[in-house]
Design a protein around this motif. Sequence first.
Motif, PDB file in Angstrom:
ATOM      1  N   ASP A  66       0.802  -1.218   0.000  1.00 32.24           N
ATOM      2  CA  ASP A  66       0.000   0.000   0.000  1.00 32.24           C
ATOM      3  C   ASP A  66       0.836   1.269   0.000  1.00 32.24           C
ATOM      4  N   LYS A  67       2.120   1.187   0.336  1.00 30.73           N
ATOM      5  CA  LYS A  67       2.961   2.379   0.354  1.00 30.73           C
ATOM      6  C   LYS A  67       3.114   2.897  -1.073  1.00 30.73           C
ATOM      7  N   PRO A  68       2.894   4.205  -1.261  1.00 34.15           N
ATOM      8  CA  PRO A  68       3.065   4.749  -2.603  1.00 34.15           C
ATOM      9  C   PRO A  68       4.538   4.739  -2.996  1.00 34.15           C
ATOM     10  N   ALA A  69       4.770   4.514  -4.264  1.00 35.46           N
ATOM     11  CA  ALA A  69       6.145   4.511  -4.760  1.00 35.46           C
ATOM     12  C   ALA A  69       6.695   5.933  -4.705  1.00 35.46           C
ATOM     13  N   GLU A  70       7.989   6.047  -4.478  1.00 32.83           N
ATOM     14  CA  GLU A  70       8.605   7.369  -4.419  1.00 32.83           C
ATOM     15  C   GLU A  70       8.527   8.044  -5.780  1.00 32.83           C
ATOM     16  N   THR A  71       8.315   9.338  -5.759  1.00 30.26           N
ATOM     17  CA  THR A  71       8.250  10.075  -7.013  1.00 30.26           C
ATOM     18  C   THR A  71       9.648  10.189  -7.596  1.00 30.26           C
ATOM     19  N   GLU A  72       9.675  10.450  -8.883  1.00 32.84           N
ATOM     20  CA  GLU A  72      10.978  10.577  -9.544  1.00 32.84           C
ATOM     21  C   GLU A  72      11.766  11.740  -8.961  1.00 32.84           C
ATOM     22  N   ALA A  73      11.069  12.806  -8.576  1.00 37.41           N
ATOM     23  CA  ALA A  73      11.753  13.963  -8.011  1.00 37.41           C
ATOM     24  C   ALA A  73      12.468  13.602  -6.714  1.00 37.41           C
ATOM     25  N   LYS A  74      11.797  12.833  -5.862  1.00 37.92           N
ATOM     26  CA  LYS A  74      12.419  12.418  -4.607  1.00 37.92           C
ATOM     27  C   LYS A  74      13.630  11.546  -4.884  1.00 37.92           C
ATOM     28  N   GLN A  75      13.478  10.627  -5.845  1.00 42.05           N
ATOM     29  CA  GLN A  75      14.592   9.746  -6.187  1.00 42.05           C
ATOM     30  C   GLN A  75      15.754  10.554  -6.744  1.00 42.05           C
ATOM     31  N   GLU A  76      15.452  11.568  -7.538  1.00 37.30           N
ATOM     32  CA  GLU A  76      16.488  12.414  -8.123  1.00 37.30           C
ATOM     33  C   GLU A  76      17.204  13.198  -7.032  1.00 37.30           C
ATOM     34  N   THR A  77      16.439  13.707  -6.072  1.00 39.66           N
ATOM     35  CA  THR A  77      17.026  14.462  -4.967  1.00 39.66           C
ATOM     36  C   THR A  77      17.952  13.574  -4.148  1.00 39.66           C
ATOM     37  N   LYS A  78      17.496  12.377  -3.856  1.00 39.54           N
ATOM     38  CA  LYS A  78      18.337  11.446  -3.103  1.00 39.54           C
ATOM     39  C   LYS A  78      19.611  11.139  -3.866  1.00 39.54           C
ATOM     40  N   LYS A  79      19.492  10.969  -5.165  1.00 36.48           N
ATOM     41  CA  LYS A  79      20.660  10.659  -5.990  1.00 36.48           C
ATOM     42  C   LYS A  79      21.651  11.813  -5.946  1.00 36.48           C
ATOM     43  N   GLU A  80      21.134  13.049  -6.049  1.00 35.48           N
ATOM     44  CA  GLU A  80      22.001  14.217  -6.013  1.00 35.48           C
ATOM     45  C   GLU A  80      22.689  14.344  -4.661  1.00 35.48           C
ATOM     46  N   GLU A  81      21.941  14.100  -3.579  1.00 33.98           N
ATOM     47  CA  GLU A  81      22.514  14.191  -2.245  1.00 33.98           C
ATOM     48  C   GLU A  81      23.614  13.163  -2.046  1.00 33.98           C
ATOM     49  N   SER A  82      23.387  11.962  -2.562  1.00 31.88           N
ATOM     50  CA  SER A  82      24.396  10.915  -2.377  1.00 31.88           C
ATOM     51  C   SER A  82      25.629  11.174  -3.230  1.00 31.88           C
ATOM     52  N   GLU A  83      25.459  11.926  -4.335  1.00 31.08           N
ATOM     53  CA  GLU A  83      26.590  12.219  -5.200  1.00 31.08           C
ATOM     54  C   GLU A  83      27.337  13.468  -4.763  1.00 31.08           C
ATOM     55  N   ALA A  84      26.750  14.277  -3.878  1.00 35.51           N
ATOM     56  CA  ALA A  84      27.380  15.503  -3.426  1.00 35.51           C
ATOM     57  C   ALA A  84      28.664  15.181  -2.672  1.00 35.51           C
ATOM     58  N   PRO A  85      29.706  15.982  -2.902  1.00 33.54           N
ATOM     59  CA  PRO A  85      30.964  15.709  -2.202  1.00 33.54           C
ATOM     60  C   PRO A  85      30.806  15.947  -0.710  1.00 33.54           C
ATOM     61  N   VAL A  86      31.420  15.121   0.071  1.00 37.11           N
ATOM     62  CA  VAL A  86      31.341  15.236   1.522  1.00 37.11           C
ATOM     63  C   VAL A  86      32.429  16.206   1.971  1.00 37.11           C
ATOM     64  N   ILE A  87      32.023  17.166   2.790  1.00 37.54           N
ATOM     65  CA  ILE A  87      32.967  18.151   3.302  1.00 37.54           C
ATOM     66  C   ILE A  87      33.338  17.724   4.715  1.00 37.54           C
ATOM     67  N   SER A  88      34.615  17.708   5.016  1.00 36.78           N
ATOM     68  CA  SER A  88      35.039  17.261   6.339  1.00 36.78           C
ATOM     69  C   SER A  88      34.966  18.399   7.345  1.00 36.78           C
ATOM     70  N   LEU A  89      34.879  18.031   8.597  1.00 36.48           N
ATOM     71  CA  LEU A  89      34.845  18.986   9.695  1.00 36.48           C
ATOM     72  C   LEU A  89      36.095  19.868   9.662  1.00 36.48           C
ATOM     73  N   GLU A  90      37.232  19.262   9.376  1.00 39.36           N
ATOM     74  CA  GLU A  90      38.489  20.007   9.360  1.00 39.36           C
ATOM     75  C   GLU A  90      38.491  21.095   8.298  1.00 39.36           C
ATOM     76  N   VAL A  91      37.938  20.772   7.118  1.00 43.19           N
ATOM     77  CA  VAL A  91      37.886  21.753   6.029  1.00 43.19           C
ATOM     78  C   VAL A  91      36.985  22.915   6.425  1.00 43.19           C
ATOM     79  N   VAL A  92      35.818  22.593   6.959  1.00 44.72           N
ATOM     80  CA  VAL A  92      34.874  23.636   7.373  1.00 44.72           C
ATOM     81  C   VAL A  92      35.500  24.481   8.475  1.00 44.72           C
ATOM     82  N   ARG A  93      36.104  23.836   9.447  1.00 47.24           N
ATOM     83  CA  ARG A  93      36.730  24.561  10.561  1.00 47.24           C
ATOM     84  C   ARG A  93      37.811  25.508  10.039  1.00 47.24           C
ATOM     85  N   GLY A  94      38.624  25.028   9.104  1.00 49.53           N
ATOM     86  CA  GLY A  94      39.686  25.858   8.538  1.00 49.53           C
ATOM     87  C   GLY A  94      39.136  27.074   7.812  1.00 49.53           C
TER      88      GLY A  94
END
Length: 141
Positions: A66-94
């Motif tokens: 019964d759960k509705p399937a995720e929309t393409e937009a949500k899937q696209e957003t998740k894909k973009e988030e997972s592909e985004a480069p991870v910024i480390s605490l040290e870089v941000v702190r610097g």
Amino acid sequence: MQISVEIKAPDLANAIQALAEALNNSSKTVTLNTHVSIPENVDEQVEKVAEKIEKTLVKDEKKEADKPAETEAKQETKKEESEAPVISLEVVRGKLAEFSAQGKPQQMEVRKALDQLGAKKLTDVDPKDYKQLLELVGLSV
């Protein structure tokens, strides 16, 4: 003194008896009475439990279907988030330290950005929000 214990687990009783024999202390007596009783309606009880389990599994399967399937937009957003480069605490702190070293107004900007993210200090910021934090003070990744 004589102690009598009734155990309804034959394997355990046998193990205790073997231990007693191994100790082989003639001044103490160990007597074990084992008795295993199975209710007459055990088959009915097992059947009832099996039916309850089956009903629960069927309900869970229906909920999943019964759960509705995720929309393409949500899937696209998740894909973009997972592909985004991870910024480390040290870089941000610097970057923030370099920015804050420019003066009191920049320090206040960093404090304001932390407040907007609900943090009192940099380690309180969720790593996924590091990019947003930098953007709030006008810095790039």
